[in-house]
Design an enzyme around this catalytic site. Structure first.
Site, PDB file in Angstrom:
ATOM      1  N   GLY A  71       0.818  -1.207   0.000  1.00  0.00           N
ATOM      2  CA  GLY A  71       0.000   0.000   0.000  1.00  0.00           C
ATOM      3  C   GLY A  71       0.858   1.267   0.000  1.00  0.00           C
ATOM      4  O   GLY A  71       0.549   2.232  -0.707  1.00  0.00           O
ATOM      5  N   ASN A 151      -8.210   3.910   8.367  1.00  0.00           N
ATOM      6  CA  ASN A 151      -7.688   2.753   9.086  1.00  0.00           C
ATOM      7  C   ASN A 151      -7.893   2.841  10.593  1.00  0.00           C
ATOM      8  O   ASN A 151      -7.970   1.828  11.265  1.00  0.00           O
ATOM      9  CB  ASN A 151      -6.202   2.564   8.775  1.00  0.00           C
ATOM     10  N   ALA A 200      -2.186  -6.376  -0.149  1.00  0.00           N
ATOM     11  CA  ALA A 200      -2.600  -7.764   0.072  1.00  0.00           C
ATOM     12  C   ALA A 200      -2.707  -8.146   1.552  1.00  0.00           C
ATOM     13  O   ALA A 200      -3.607  -8.895   1.940  1.00  0.00           O
ATOM     14  CB  ALA A 200      -1.626  -8.710  -0.634  1.00  0.00           C
ATOM     15  N   HIS A 201      -1.804  -7.621   2.382  1.00  0.00           N
ATOM     16  CA  HIS A 201      -1.799  -8.104   3.780  1.00  0.00           C
ATOM     17  C   HIS A 201      -2.954  -7.557   4.605  1.00  0.00           C
ATOM     18  O   HIS A 201      -3.115  -7.923   5.769  1.00  0.00           O
ATOM     19  CB  HIS A 201      -0.449  -7.852   4.459  1.00  0.00           C
ATOM     20  N   THR A 237      12.310  -7.829 -11.073  1.00  0.00           N
ATOM     21  CA  THR A 237      11.730  -9.159 -11.224  1.00  0.00           C
ATOM     22  C   THR A 237      10.548  -9.305 -10.281  1.00  0.00           C
ATOM     23  O   THR A 237      10.637  -8.956  -9.104  1.00  0.00           O
ATOM     24  CB  THR A 237      12.791 -10.238 -10.927  1.00  0.00           C
ATOM     25  N   CYS A 325       1.527   3.157  13.506  1.00  0.00           N
ATOM     26  CA  CYS A 325       2.663   4.013  13.153  1.00  0.00           C
ATOM     27  C   CYS A 325       2.851   5.121  14.166  1.00  0.00           C
ATOM     28  O   CYS A 325       3.959   5.562  14.410  1.00  0.00           O
ATOM     29  CB  CYS A 325       2.467   4.628  11.780  1.00  0.00           C
TER      30      CYS A 325
HETATM   31  C1  LIG Z   1      -1.882  -0.427   5.900  1.00  0.00           C
HETATM   32  C2  LIG Z   1      -2.214   0.812   5.148  1.00  0.00           C
HETATM   33  C3  LIG Z   1      -1.328   1.366   4.214  1.00  0.00           C
HETATM   34  C4  LIG Z   1       0.058   0.816   3.990  1.00  0.00           C
HETATM   35  O1  LIG Z   1       0.037  -0.427   3.355  1.00  0.00           O
HETATM   36  P1  LIG Z   1       1.354  -1.347   3.427  1.00  0.00           P
HETATM   37  O2  LIG Z   1       1.029  -2.480   2.507  1.00  0.00           O
HETATM   38  O3  LIG Z   1       1.512  -1.762   4.832  1.00  0.00           O
HETATM   39  O4  LIG Z   1       2.489  -0.517   2.913  1.00  0.00           O
HETATM   40  C5  LIG Z   1      -1.728   2.474   3.514  1.00  0.00           C
HETATM   41  N1  LIG Z   1      -2.945   3.033   3.713  1.00  0.00           N
HETATM   42  C6  LIG Z   1      -3.817   2.535   4.603  1.00  0.00           C
HETATM   43  C7  LIG Z   1      -5.145   3.178   4.759  1.00  0.00           C
HETATM   44  C8  LIG Z   1      -3.490   1.415   5.352  1.00  0.00           C
HETATM   45  O5  LIG Z   1      -4.347   0.937   6.247  1.00  0.00           O
END
Ligand SMILES: *Cc1c(COP(=O)(O)O)cnc(C)c1O
Length: 392
Positions: A71, A151, A200-201, A237, A325
């Protein structure tokens, strides 16, 4: 002691079906998808099939999906890529004050590079007003970026209306949809956005993989230069196992997210109700309805989120205070300040974010231990005793 995991907005466990396909690719399909022998072509096909699945999840075309490292990279690519590409047309960017740091800190960097950024305010629920956006647009505006779902507090923004305002003025629109994709239906075409970030996570896929949707015809510069992978927009890659796992996670989300929402929302709602009943002086943050069904953010007055978090951890209950964070800094969450909470109340925030492996027992466990934790902390906190929660 069993773990009670209530931090799905920070990251999700990987679905075992995703682990299975990833393991197969790590073990047997190690060939470079750009190579020319038949096994490599099979790997290429798997990457393209994953792209189709991710595209389908957000109603996009496969050629509108660029795989990234997550993200954060997708957000950086959208903002920096468009800003640099359009810098001769204008230098003004508009975003909201409650974005993820992947957007906010990218904007701060762009300000240092000579761009001008407007940070739109939000109301007490965290909503961005389309009229405020209209007022902020100037002839120099080149990009608007507003997140789809927050978030920390879960508020869902009126993206379609906001994108329309931007387009009425000929301005591109990006949305950080990392918290929305895989949880609620996200239709890039229907929303009318030009760029959309996903990760994805956050939907049971692996960490370190994401995608940026770039609507056909929208131009931007790459961040990573090198080989001609990902239509020359993201060299290197491909993270084959990660991408294939992301495709699988997208396919599972597509098939199962409606059912999951039905299972998860009642758990979240019960926790909210019981916290309000059992703990006095609690504020629920975020919009009452326009909110992610899995997210519960509360401020428990007169104490600090960090203290609660530490005590909950002793029962192996995993939650967040503010956002992951900002929890290492002393400043309270920028999101809670932006919705108008005073510092001392914002410091008492706890975020519970649910997911598909949660059960009624998880809610029971929190309800069993949290009221006592709160009473104990309030008894020793100077603010708590001032408000009648002291020992004496
Ligand atoms: C988790 C998150 C991100 C960052 O994504 P990563 O894959 O951890 O870099 C960005 N924006 C929001 C709203 C998120 O919740």
């Amino acid at each position: 002691m069993r773990e009670v995991y209530l931090d799905y907005n920070a990251t999700t466990p990987v679905d075992p079906r995703v682990v299975d396909v990833m393991t197969t690719f790590l073990k047997y399909y190690y060939h470079n998808p750009s190579s020319l022998y038949s096994r490599a072509k099979e790997v290429r096909k798997a990457v393209e099939s994953a792209r189709e699945k991710v595209a389908k999840l957000i109603n996009a075309r496969p050629d509108e999906i660029i795989f990234t490292s997550g993200g954060s990279e997708s957000d950086n690519m959208a903002l920096k890529g468009v800003a640099l590409y359009l810098k001769d047309r204008g230098n003004h960017i508009i975003t909201s004050s409650i974005e993820h740091h992947a957007v906010l800190h990218t904007c701060k960097f762009l300000e240092k590079m000579g761009f001008e950024v407007t940070y739109l305010p939000v109301d007490r629920y965290g909503l961005v007003d389309p009229d405020e956006l209209k007022k902020a647009i100037k002839p120099e505006t080149i990009l608007v970026s507003v997140m789809m779902a927050n978030n920390e507090i879960g508020t869902i923004e009126p993206i379609k209306e906001l994108a329309e305002v931007a387009h009425d003025h000929g301005v591109l629109f990006h949305t950080d949809a990392v918290q929305a994709v895989g949880k609620i239906p996200v239709d890039a075409k229907e929303l009318g956005v030009d760029l959309l970030s996903l990760s994805a996570h956050k939907f049971y896929g692996p960490k370190g993989v994401g995608a940026l949707y770039i609507k056909k015809g929208v131009r931007l510069y790459p961040l990573i230069h090198g080989g001609s992978q990902e239509k020359k927009l993201r060299a290197g890659t491909e993270n084959v196992a990660g991408i294939v796992g992301t495709g699988k996670a997208a396919e599972i989300a597509m098939a199962e997210m409606g059912h999951e929402a039905q299972k998860i929302k009642p758990l979240r709602d019960r926790l909210e109700k019981e916290i309000k009943e059992k703990i006095p002086e609690v504020i629920v943050n975020g919009h009452p309805e326009k909110r992610l069904f899995n997210t519960l953010n509360v401020c428990i007055k007169y104490i600090e989120g960090e203290g609660m978090l530490t005590l909950l951890d002793m029962y192996r209950i995993c939650v967040s205070s503010g956002s992951a964070c900002s929890s290492s800094s002393l400043e309270p969450s920028h999101v809670l300040l932006a919705i108008g909470l005073p510092h001392e109340i914002a410091h008492g925030s706890l975020r519970f974010s649910f997911g598909k492996y949660n059960t009624e027992e998880d809610v029971n466990k929190v309800i069993e231990v949290l009221p006592d934790i709160v009473s104990k902390l309030r008894a020793v906190s100077p603010y708590g005793s001032e408000h009648g929660f002291g020992d004496s």
